[in-house]
Design an enzyme around this catalytic site. Structure first.
Site, short mmCIF file in Angstrom:
data_model
loop_
_atom_site.label_atom_id
_atom_site.label_comp_id
_atom_site.label_asym_id
_atom_site.label_seq_id
_atom_site.Cartn_x
_atom_site.Cartn_y
_atom_site.Cartn_z
N TYR A 84 0.78 -1.24 0.00
CA TYR A 84 0.00 0.00 0.00
C TYR A 84 0.81 1.29 0.00
O TYR A 84 0.26 2.35 -0.25
CB TYR A 84 -0.97 0.02 1.19
CG TYR A 84 -2.15 -0.89 0.97
CD1 TYR A 84 -3.30 -0.44 0.34
CD2 TYR A 84 -2.10 -2.22 1.36
CE1 TYR A 84 -4.37 -1.27 0.11
CE2 TYR A 84 -3.18 -3.08 1.13
CZ TYR A 84 -4.30 -2.59 0.51
OH TYR A 84 -5.37 -3.42 0.27
N GLY B 39 2.95 4.02 -1.48
CA GLY B 39 3.17 4.44 -2.85
C GLY B 39 1.80 4.56 -3.52
O GLY B 39 0.77 4.38 -2.88
N GLY C 264 -1.52 3.78 -5.39
CA GLY C 264 -2.32 2.58 -5.52
C GLY C 264 -2.15 1.68 -4.30
O GLY C 264 -1.54 2.06 -3.31
N HIS D 145 -3.98 5.34 5.30
CA HIS D 145 -3.79 6.62 4.63
C HIS D 145 -4.51 6.65 3.29
O HIS D 145 -5.17 7.64 2.94
CB HIS D 145 -2.28 6.87 4.46
CG HIS D 145 -1.94 8.22 3.93
ND1 HIS D 145 -1.37 8.40 2.69
CD2 HIS D 145 -2.07 9.46 4.47
CE1 HIS D 145 -1.17 9.70 2.50
NE2 HIS D 145 -1.58 10.36 3.55
N ASP D 146 -4.40 5.56 2.53
CA ASP D 146 -5.12 5.46 1.24
C ASP D 146 -6.62 5.60 1.46
O ASP D 146 -7.31 6.31 0.72
CB ASP D 146 -4.84 4.11 0.57
CG ASP D 146 -3.45 4.00 -0.03
OD1 ASP D 146 -2.70 4.99 0.01
OD2 ASP D 146 -3.11 2.92 -0.54
N ASP E 127 -2.59 12.95 6.48
CA ASP E 127 -1.13 12.92 6.38
C ASP E 127 -0.48 12.90 7.76
O ASP E 127 0.48 12.16 8.00
CB ASP E 127 -0.62 14.12 5.57
CG ASP E 127 -0.95 14.01 4.08
OD1 ASP E 127 -1.50 12.97 3.65
OD2 ASP E 127 -0.66 14.97 3.35
#
Length: 123
Positions: A28, A30, A32, A48-49, A99
């Site tokens: 996860y 990076g 995508g 975070h995604d 973030d």
């Protein structure tokens, strides 16, 4: 924005090179992400995604042509403490907190070198 996220990670982990260290880590970290996170750090990135996905659904974020990777916000770093500015609008505040929470998460979990540049077939 991505460069601000980079700065937040440097705030929490001064010795890090975030874009090098955390990009293409696990399933996860990076751009995508899919499958099962390989460790706690990868779970930080999955969270975070998901946070960014929630941000994109906010009405206050809908007017932006930008996405969370490029939308900038205000924050400060002092003694390894990250503070999101009260002057951020609702969308900026949400992304800032995504973030901030991820940077804190990164600083609290181990880094496993074998999960860097992991072949995605293991996800």
């Amino acid at each position: 924005a991505l460069w601000q996220f980079n700065g937040m990670i440097k705030c929490k982990i001064p010795s890090s090179e975030p874009l090098l260290d955390f990009n293409n880590y696990g399933c996860y970290c990076g751009l995508g992400g899919s499958g099962t996170p390989v460790d706690d750090l990868d779970r930080c990135c999955q969270t975070h995604d998901n946070c960014y996905k929630q941000a994109k659904k906010l009405d206050s974020c809908k007017v932006l042509v930008d996405n969370p990777y490029t939308n900038s916000y205000s924050y400060s770093c002092s003694n390894k403490q990250i503070t999101c500015s009260s002057e951020n609008n609702a969308c900026e505040a949400f992304i800032c907190n995504c973030d901030r929470n991820a940077a804190i998460c990164f600083s609290e979990v181990p880094y496993n070198n074998e999960h860097k540049n992991l072949d995605k077939k293991y996800c």
